[in-house]
Design a protein around this motif. Structure first.
Motif, mmCIF file in Angstrom:
data_model
loop_
_atom_site.group_PDB
_atom_site.id
_atom_site.type_symbol
_atom_site.label_atom_id
_atom_site.label_comp_id
_atom_site.label_asym_id
_atom_site.label_seq_id
_atom_site.Cartn_x
_atom_site.Cartn_y
_atom_site.Cartn_z
ATOM 1 N N ARG A 52 0.849 -1.190 0.000
ATOM 2 C CA ARG A 52 0.000 0.000 0.000
ATOM 3 C C ARG A 52 0.887 1.244 0.000
ATOM 4 N N PRO A 53 0.428 2.292 -0.635
ATOM 5 C CA PRO A 53 1.184 3.534 -0.621
ATOM 6 C C PRO A 53 1.375 3.978 0.830
ATOM 7 N N PRO A 54 2.440 4.604 1.231
ATOM 8 C CA PRO A 54 3.496 5.164 0.350
ATOM 9 C C PRO A 54 4.596 4.173 -0.048
ATOM 10 N N PHE A 55 4.363 2.888 0.079
ATOM 11 C CA PHE A 55 5.304 1.855 -0.367
ATOM 12 C C PHE A 55 6.672 1.922 0.322
ATOM 13 N N ASN A 56 6.644 2.110 1.619
ATOM 14 C CA ASN A 56 7.879 1.944 2.400
ATOM 15 C C ASN A 56 8.165 0.446 2.487
ATOM 16 N N PRO A 57 9.370 0.048 2.901
ATOM 17 C CA PRO A 57 9.665 -1.401 2.947
ATOM 18 C C PRO A 57 8.622 -2.207 3.724
ATOM 19 N N ASP A 58 8.119 -1.656 4.812
ATOM 20 C CA ASP A 58 7.140 -2.400 5.617
ATOM 21 C C ASP A 58 5.741 -2.414 5.012
ATOM 22 N N ASP A 59 5.553 -1.664 3.937
ATOM 23 C CA ASP A 59 4.226 -1.578 3.336
ATOM 24 C C ASP A 59 3.980 -2.675 2.299
ATOM 25 N N TYR A 60 4.986 -3.486 2.019
ATOM 26 C CA TYR A 60 4.827 -4.545 1.014
ATOM 27 C C TYR A 60 4.458 -5.871 1.679
ATOM 28 N N ILE A 61 3.744 -6.700 0.911
ATOM 29 C CA ILE A 61 3.476 -8.063 1.396
ATOM 30 C C ILE A 61 4.823 -8.789 1.432
ATOM 31 N N ASP A 62 5.134 -9.392 2.577
ATOM 32 C CA ASP A 62 6.422 -10.097 2.676
ATOM 33 C C ASP A 62 6.146 -11.596 2.637
ATOM 34 N N ILE A 63 6.162 -12.127 1.437
ATOM 35 C CA ILE A 63 5.864 -13.557 1.253
ATOM 36 C C ILE A 63 7.067 -14.194 0.568
ATOM 37 N N TYR A 64 7.511 -15.360 1.050
ATOM 38 C CA TYR A 64 8.732 -15.935 0.495
ATOM 39 C C TYR A 64 8.734 -17.460 0.595
ATOM 40 N N VAL A 65 9.628 -18.049 -0.203
ATOM 41 C CA VAL A 65 9.782 -19.505 -0.197
ATOM 42 C C VAL A 65 11.125 -19.845 0.436
ATOM 43 N N ALA A 66 11.117 -20.727 1.424
ATOM 44 C CA ALA A 66 12.376 -21.195 2.023
ATOM 45 C C ALA A 66 12.288 -22.711 2.153
ATOM 46 N N ASN A 67 13.286 -23.403 1.663
ATOM 47 C CA ASN A 67 13.293 -24.877 1.675
ATOM 48 C C ASN A 67 12.003 -25.456 1.094
ATOM 49 N N ASP A 68 11.570 -24.870 0.010
ATOM 50 C CA ASP A 68 10.368 -25.338 -0.684
ATOM 51 C C ASP A 68 9.081 -25.168 0.136
ATOM 52 N N ARG A 69 9.145 -24.321 1.142
ATOM 53 C CA ARG A 69 7.951 -24.033 1.922
ATOM 54 C C ARG A 69 7.659 -22.539 1.853
ATOM 55 N N VAL A 70 6.375 -22.191 1.962
ATOM 56 C CA VAL A 70 5.983 -20.794 1.763
ATOM 57 C C VAL A 70 5.602 -20.166 3.102
ATOM 58 N N TYR A 71 6.089 -18.955 3.311
ATOM 59 C CA TYR A 71 5.801 -18.221 4.550
ATOM 60 C C TYR A 71 5.387 -16.793 4.204
ATOM 61 N N VAL A 72 4.601 -16.179 5.094
ATOM 62 C CA VAL A 72 4.301 -14.759 4.917
ATOM 63 C C VAL A 72 4.541 -14.062 6.256
ATOM 64 N N ASP A 73 5.338 -12.992 6.215
ATOM 65 C CA ASP A 73 5.593 -12.249 7.453
ATOM 66 C C ASP A 73 4.720 -11.013 7.561
ATOM 67 N N LEU A 74 4.527 -10.315 6.453
ATOM 68 C CA LEU A 74 3.637 -9.150 6.468
ATOM 69 C C LEU A 74 2.527 -9.409 5.465
ATOM 70 N N ASP A 75 1.305 -9.619 5.976
ATOM 71 C CA ASP A 75 0.229 -9.959 5.032
ATOM 72 C C ASP A 75 -0.573 -8.738 4.594
ATOM 73 N N GLN A 76 -0.222 -7.566 5.139
ATOM 74 C CA GLN A 76 -0.920 -6.320 4.788
ATOM 75 C C GLN A 76 -2.438 -6.484 4.905
ATOM 76 N N ARG A 77 -2.832 -7.028 5.999
ATOM 77 C CA ARG A 77 -4.253 -7.207 6.358
ATOM 78 C C ARG A 77 -4.998 -8.246 5.511
ATOM 79 N N LEU A 78 -4.237 -8.992 4.744
ATOM 80 C CA LEU A 78 -4.905 -10.065 3.986
ATOM 81 C C LEU A 78 -4.783 -11.370 4.783
ATOM 82 N N PHE A 79 -5.353 -11.390 5.986
ATOM 83 C CA PHE A 79 -5.223 -12.565 6.853
ATOM 84 C C PHE A 79 -6.405 -13.516 6.736
ATOM 85 N N ALA A 80 -7.467 -13.062 6.074
ATOM 86 C CA ALA A 80 -8.602 -13.952 5.810
ATOM 87 C C ALA A 80 -9.085 -13.673 4.399
ATOM 88 N N PRO A 81 -9.613 -14.688 3.717
ATOM 89 C CA PRO A 81 -10.091 -14.449 2.353
ATOM 90 C C PRO A 81 -11.345 -13.597 2.348
#
Lengths: 309, 341
Positions: A52-81
């Motif tokens: 979300r704007p203003p797009f500071n580093p903490d404003d991005y969704i932080d989703i990543y793959v480690a050892n073939d597994r997926v994690y999200v650290d910052l979901d930007q309020r997308l915690f439920a569908p």
């Protein structure tokens, strides 16, 4: 439906899903979304650019793959569908109608709860769309106990009426239920016959689920019953008039052999006299069994019985 | 910026906002996307907004007052999926039916259905049952699943958005095909076959079409968000799609009376749903119901055997005897093997 729309729906589900299942494997996530591994990795790449704007580093969704597994650290309020849309709820409710006759009260209460979680503004649209699919099938009541027996891996017993004979007791390991052309079948292993068999649900009587457990084979898929693919030695030749030919061609495709007069001829299995005679009679004189003579005689017998002569 | 990315950014921004966000602020936040002329920028945002609404995103515009400024706001309580608190049985029913319909190869609204299943499974964790129910739906013959499935998806979208469709239809009753414009009202599944019901502009009336007989199909793409037609309030799919062959509406309704004996007497209700039933004697029942396609009924009665008789009217009995005679003539004993033409 546009690709953008489909993709957005998927991504709005993906982030909450990972949020709820941290460390889900790439494979399991791709399966949950019904996309390929490559497509999933592409979607995850896109998500790292979302925020979300203003797009500071903490404003991005932080989703990543480690050892073939997926994690999200910052979901930007997308915690439920998102809630069900009217279209999603309508499609689900219509699909549920397929099993209505066999589901007892569970279906009605499920549909009521489903309607309760649609946004109020979408409820009218849901009812309107739900009215647009009518998939109410003539599912027999036996579907309920059989579904339970399959899930809980319990043997069942029932009386099975073969054509022309009184019902005979059977003990069966139920593997799979199959609906084909509006007819329901159970595929399973029959202890009585010591063989894998397909049973029509409408011929079962006094169905009971036993406490005897069993282990199903890993791939128990029933063959779809197809009278045109019957065994050759038991085959019955049936000729159709030009009037009935288009319908028969539609059903049998290449298996319907065209005749000079505009009619067609097909070969079907003759192992079920009852099926054969009912089928031929359902064409009301537009179908004729050519051979064997025993099958011709069976049709004539059935007609005599029907008119009481 | 990629459109998908921009819309997701908007979702993140609006979900986080405590105050309404004005159009001017949005333009500041997305200078590259909503830059350019006012008109072009507004049109672009209108399209994004429409997409958000289609996703079920509860976006609204609030008029400000002394305490609040004008702008866009989202109702978060409405956005997030709440737990439906489905019992194990309820979840199993929805999941088994939904998965079986998806696996069947032909069900309208497949994308919607797949998303719905994901959502109801969201809170269920690992406890979802593996359905062992399979359905072969919607096709006239093998190998047509893909085509029928694609047609159903187009028709579902057209039904939902009230857009007319242009179809090329091949009926087995006539040679060749016809081109028709149809307002699609709904889809019904009967005995494994999907039927489209809609207003046919060619025939100027409501007609039914078997989906597997549609050769080509185009949905009107002009003004996609504006409906082309209204479905009459009293329209019901059930009234137009026959469950049984005798309900095909080829003729004026005729009341037929049947007498059922033996095992058929106790099955009368399920054999002829909706019929008026009365017991005649011990183990004998009478069923009365309207018939709009007599041949369809006569064929069924013949197949039921000795325990089902037509009592009346006389023309129904006559038709049965005529059809029986015809079948018997065709199946008279013959000498030696027959050779087909």
């Amino acid at each position: 439906m546009s690709n953008v729309h489909e993709r957005l729906r998927r991504l709005l589900f993906l982030v909450p899903y990972v949020s709820k299942h941290p460390g889900v494997t790439v494979e399991a996530l791709a399966k949950a979304l019904n996309i390929s591994r490559e497509d999933l990795l592409e979607e995850l790449d896109l998500l790292t650019c979302v925020g979300r704007p203003p797009f500071n580093p903490d404003d991005y969704i932080d989703i990543y793959v480690a050892n073939d597994r997926v994690y999200v650290d910052l979901d930007q309020r997308l915690f439920a569908p998102p809630r069900l849309t009217a279209g999603e709820a309508a499609a689900l409710a219509a699909a549920a109608e397929l099993l209505r006759p066999s589901t007892g009260d569970a279906l009605q209460s499920a549909l009521t709860k489903l309607e309760g979680i649609i946004p109020p503004a979408a409820r009218e649209r849901f009812r309107d769309m739900f009215r647009k699919i009518d998939a109410s099938a003539d599912a027999p009541p036996a579907l309920g106990p059989l579904t339970r027996a399959i899930l809980e891996r319990l043997e069942v017993t029932f009386g099975y009426a073969s054509p022309g004979r009184p019902p005979e007791p059977r003990r069966v390991r139920p593997y799979e239920l199959l609906s084909h052309r509006g007819q329901w079948y159970l595929q399973g292993f029959c202890h009585t016959r010591q063989d894998a068999r397909l049973f029509r649900l409408d011929r079962m009587e006094e169905l009971a689920v036993t406490p005897t457990a069993f282990q199903p084979p890993p791939d128990a898929r029933a063959d779809v019953p197809n009278p045109a693919r019957g065994t050759s030695e038991a085959s019955v030749r049936v000729r159709f008039t030009p009037t009935a030919a288009p319908y028969v061609k539609e059903r049998f495709g290449q298996d319907a052999r065209p005749l000079a007069d505009g009619g067609v001829e097909v070969r079907v299995a003759g192992d079920s006299e009852r099926w054969l005679t009912q089928w031929v009679l359902s064409f009301g004189g537009e179908a004729e069994v050519l051979e064997p003579a025993s099958a011709r005689a069976a049709v004539a017998r059935a007609v005599h019985a029907s008119i009481g002569s | 910026m990629d459109r998908t990315e921009r819309i997701l950014d908007l979702v993140a921004l609006l979900l986080d906002a405590r105050e309404p966000i004005s159009w001017a602020e949005l333009r500041e936040h997305f200078p590259a996307d909503y830059g350019g002329s006012d008109d072009a920028a507004e049109r672009k945002f209108e399209r994004d907004k429409a997409e958000l609404v289609e996703l079920g995103f509860p976006l609204s515009y609030v008029q400000g007052d002394d305490e609040r400024r004008d702008g866009y706001l989202v109702d978060r309580d409405v956005y997030y999926l709440p737990e439906a608190d489905l019992t194990k049985e309820e979840l199993a029913v929805l999941y088994a039916a939904g998965s079986a319909a998806l696996a069947s190869g032909a069900f309208p609204g497949r994308d919607d259905l797949a998303h719905a299943l994901r959502k109801i499974g969201f809170f269920a964790g690992e406890s979802l049952p593996t359905p062992r129910v399979r359905m072969e739906l919607g096709t006239g013959q093998e190998g047509q699943e893909k085509e029928v499935s694609a047609r159903l998806e187009q028709l579902w979208d057209a039904c939902s958005a009230h857009k007319w469709v242009q179809l090329t239809y091949g009926s087995p009753r006539k040679d060749g095909v016809t081109e028709r414009r149809v307002d699609p009202y709904g889809l019904a599944l009967r005995r494994g076959v999907w039927t489209l019901v809609g207003y046919c502009h060619l025939r100027q009336g409501l007609r039914t079409f078997h989906v597997h007989r549609i050769r080509e199909l185009k949905v009107n793409t002009a003004r996609p968000r504006t409906p082309d037609f209204e479905v009459p309030a009293d329209f019901s799919l059930d009234a137009h799609v026959a469950y049984f062959p005798w309900q095909y509406r080829f003729h004026a309704p005729m009341e037929v009376t049947l007498q059922l004996t033996g095992p058929q007497a106790s099955r009368a209700g399920s054999l002829f749903p909706g019929a008026a039933l009365e017991p005649v004697a011990e183990g004998v029942a009478r069923a009365r119901f309207p018939v709009t396609f007599l041949d369809g009924l006569v064929r069924f009665v013949l197949s039921l055997g000795a325990d089902c008789r037509v009592e009346g009217p006389p023309e129904a009995r006559a038709r049965l005897e005529q059809m029986a005679a015809n079948i018997l003539a065709k199946h008279a004993p013959v000498e030696g093997p027959r050779v087909s033409a």
